[in-house]
Design an enzyme around this catalytic site. Structure first.
Site, PDB file in Angstrom:
ATOM      1  CD1 TRP A   1      -0.009  -1.559   3.072  1.00 10.98           C
ATOM      2  CD2 TRP A   1       0.717   0.549   3.288  1.00 10.98           C
ATOM      3  NE1 TRP A   1       0.840  -1.515   4.163  1.00 10.98           N
ATOM      4  CE2 TRP A   1       1.292  -0.231   4.321  1.00 10.98           C
ATOM      5  CE3 TRP A   1       1.043   1.911   3.221  1.00 10.98           C
ATOM      6  CZ2 TRP A   1       2.164   0.305   5.267  1.00 10.98           C
ATOM      7  CZ3 TRP A   1       1.918   2.443   4.163  1.00 10.98           C
ATOM      8  CH2 TRP A   1       2.449   1.632   5.171  1.00 10.98           C
ATOM      9  CG  ASN A   2       5.080   1.162   0.611  1.00  4.77           C
ATOM     10  OD1 ASN A   2       4.673   0.441  -0.297  1.00  4.77           O
ATOM     11  ND2 ASN A   2       6.346   1.166   0.979  1.00  4.77           N
TER      12      ASN A   2
ATOM     13  CE  LYS B   1      -4.090  -9.240  -1.516  1.00  2.79           C
ATOM     14  NZ  LYS B   1      -4.466  -7.938  -0.893  1.00  2.79           N
ATOM     15  N   PRO B   2      -4.302  -5.414  -5.044  1.00  2.07           N
ATOM     16  CG  PRO B   2      -5.962  -3.756  -5.042  1.00  2.07           C
ATOM     17  CD  PRO B   2      -5.599  -5.090  -5.649  1.00  2.07           C
TER      18      PRO B   2
ATOM     19  N   GLY C   1       5.903  -6.666  -0.291  1.00  3.24           N
ATOM     20  CA  GLY C   1       5.349  -6.581   1.058  1.00  3.24           C
ATOM     21  C   GLY C   1       6.388  -6.974   2.076  1.00  3.24           C
ATOM     22  CB  SER C   2       6.040  -7.714   5.626  1.00  2.81           C
ATOM     23  OG  SER C   2       5.091  -8.759   5.586  1.00  2.81           O
TER      24      SER C   2
ATOM     25  CD  GLU D   1      10.450  -5.352  -6.096  1.00  2.73           C
ATOM     26  OE1 GLU D   1      11.156  -5.473  -7.089  1.00  2.73           O
ATOM     27  OE2 GLU D   1       9.949  -4.279  -5.739  1.00  2.73           O
ATOM     28  CG  LEU D   2      10.567  -9.814   0.644  1.00  3.74           C
ATOM     29  CD1 LEU D   2      11.127 -11.068   1.301  1.00  3.74           C
ATOM     30  CD2 LEU D   2       9.057  -9.942   0.480  1.00  3.74           C
TER      31      LEU D   2
ATOM     32  CB  CYS E   1      10.613  -0.753   0.407  1.00  8.51           C
ATOM     33  SG  CYS E   1      10.736   0.101  -1.156  1.00  8.51           S
TER      34      CYS E   1
ATOM     35  CD  GLU F   1      10.370  -2.947   6.857  1.00  9.02           C
ATOM     36  OE1 GLU F   1      10.610  -2.379   5.781  1.00  9.02           O
ATOM     37  OE2 GLU F   1       9.614  -3.933   6.944  1.00  9.02           O
TER      38      GLU F   1
END
Ligand code: NAD
Length: 455
Positions: free
Chosen positions: A129-130, A153-154, A204-205, A226-227, A260, A357
């Site tokens: 979402w960022n 999927k947003p 995401g995470s 992509e974390l 990120c 994080e």
């Protein structure tokens, strides 16, 4: 599902989410559409993406307001994101034909060897979402240009933006089954990853990335992850202190630290440490915190209410281990999800703040004796997304950055992404790359041609 405005805590929309049966139906649609989409001439696919790019620019103000209302990004920063997205799309439009070009690698004694690249098929894109326009378009634009169909999927914190992107794709002429929006939270994402797709592109995470890797890896599905990051910056003793402090502070607090590649840890040479700290605190004190719809605001709410408790925990842990709170330090008492911009001095690696994080408006600053100690600390992390060095000395900075284990490195800048460069994380920061030519190749698979005409 409920869409909540994080700056007020008020529910602004209620929407149905996609259950497993609906996700499977959407997969079937994307599956059936894929050969036809791939068979179109490249120029037709590119024309649709060009129209999508132009629609983004035309609707920029409305789209920025939607993004701000559902995830709290200050309106100026939402507009910045929308203003920069067409440039990223232009990179893909310019670079993709070159990547797709057939390559003949041998022609000898009646033998020819050549390589062509074919689309993967149906790509699942589970997104964050960022920066929904950036991290979304990094995946779905090259995926579509290269002939894949996409199930997008947003994040549940950017659903309205995801639906708006779907509408614009349709208006731009992308067939409704070539780009399909899937709405919902984690369980919907899990249903999507369980479909027989050819690839999962996830942003995401680390925690969710691992879950997805376990699920998709067992079926040998191609994965791109992509974390998160714990991105360090080192400020050397020869910098112009004020300029460096202002730049690093912006890298740490832009989008309320929810990037990120936000600066998450700062190491400062002891010779300039105290002056740097003062300038840094002064820069952060100058940020306007408030209504994200106000164009003057630099720091708005956090997108997720749960993050406030994590920030409180990191501050308490740092305090207990000798950290000095130079600014902020607590939640802001108003509806929604708010935390004061916070600077912790005297940080060290026993603190969660310097290891896990943070993803919020909170930063730790640690004093170091020199370059060697800085390199050791920068590498003391399981993450490896970005790292920066501030020093006027290019060779010195290069020498340090060459020894840092991360996918991107910055000299006198930070919190920056370029469409022309591959974006990749090491260790807990991910697998594979998006952007750059690698980020186009990622959606293609090679076919090796061995051609021997009859003698
Ligand atoms: P998240 O992991 O909570 O959610 C990401 C997406 O995964 C969402 O769409 C969510 O609905 C979905 N999801 C959740 N559980 C799932 C499951 N079990 N199976 C499938 N899908 C599932 O992350 P977030 O809060 O949206 O994003 C913040 C994180 O993303 C931070 O760690 C940040 O560093 C990282 N991030 C990384 C990059 C990068 O380029 N490396 C870019 C942006 C964000």
């Amino acid at each position: 599902m409920k869409v909540t405005n994080p700056s007020t805590g008020v529910v602004i929309r209620e929407l149905p989410d996609d259950g497993p049966a609906e996700v499977a139906r959407k997969h079937d649609r994307a599956r059936r559409a894929q050969p036809g989409w791939a068979a179109r001439p490249y120029e037709e696919r590119a024309s649709a993406i060009r129209r999508f790019r132009d629609l983004l620019a035309r609707r920029r103000d409305d789209l920025a307001r939607t993004l701000t209302s559902e995830m709290g990004k200050p309106i100026t920063q939402s507009r910045n994101e929308l203003d920069a997205t067409p440039g990223r799309i232009d990179f893909f439009l310019e670079a993709t034909p070159g990547v797709l070009r057939e390559e003949t690698v041998l022609r000898r004694e009646g033998l020819e060897e050549a390589i062509t690249l074919e689309p993967l098929g149906v790509v699942a894109n589970v997104s964050a979402w960022n920066y929904p326009y950036f991290v979304g378009s990094n995946v779905f634009v090259p995926a579509l240009l290269t002939g894949n169909t996409v199930l997008y999927k947003p994040s549940e914190y950017a659903t309205l933006t995801g639906l708006a992107i779907g509408d614009l794709m349709g208006e731009a002429g992308v067939p409704e089954d070539a780009f399909v929006v899937v709405t919902g939270a984690g369980p919907t994402g899990a249903s999507l990853v369980a479909q027989p797709v050819e690839a999962v592109f996830f942003t995401g995470s680390y925690a969710t990335g691992r879950r997805i890797a376990a699920e998709a890896g067992g079926r040998l599905v191609r994965l791109n992850l992509e974390l998160g990051g714990k991105d360090p910056v080192y400020v050397a003793d020869d910098v112009e202190v004020q300029t460096a402090a202002a730049s690093v502070a912006e890298g740490a607090f832009y989008n309320a630290g929810q990037s990120c590649c936000a600066v998450e840890r700062v190491y400062v040479h002891e010779a300039v440490h105290d002056r740097f700290l003062d300038s840094f605190v002064e820069a952060v004190r100058g940020y306007v915190v408030g209504d994200p719809m106000d164009a003057q605001t630099f720091i708005g709410p956090l997108a997720r209410p749960a993050q406030v408790a994590l920030l409180e925990r990191q501050v308490e842990d740092a305090r207990a281990r000798g950290g000095r709170i130079r600014l902020g330090g607590k939640r802001i008492d108003r509806p929604g999800a708010w935390f004061e911009p916070t600077v912790v001095a005297g940080a060290n690696h026993s603190m969660e703040l310097m290891r896990d994080e943070t993803f919020g408006p909170l930063i730790g600053i640690q004093r170091v004796s020199g370059d060697e100690e800085a390199v050791g600390l920068m590498n003391d992390t399981p993450y490896g997304l970005t790292a920066g060095v501030y020093s006027p000395d290019r060779e010195r900075a290069r020498g340090i950055l060459a020894r840092v284990n991360s996918g991107s490195v910055y000299w006198n800048c930070c919190d920056r992404v370029s469409p022309r460069l591959p974006w990749s994380g090491r260790g807990h920061s991910g697998l594979g790359a998006t952007l750059g030519r690698e980020g186009i190749r990622a959606f293609l698979q090679p076919k090796a041609w061995h051609l021997r005409p009859p003698v």
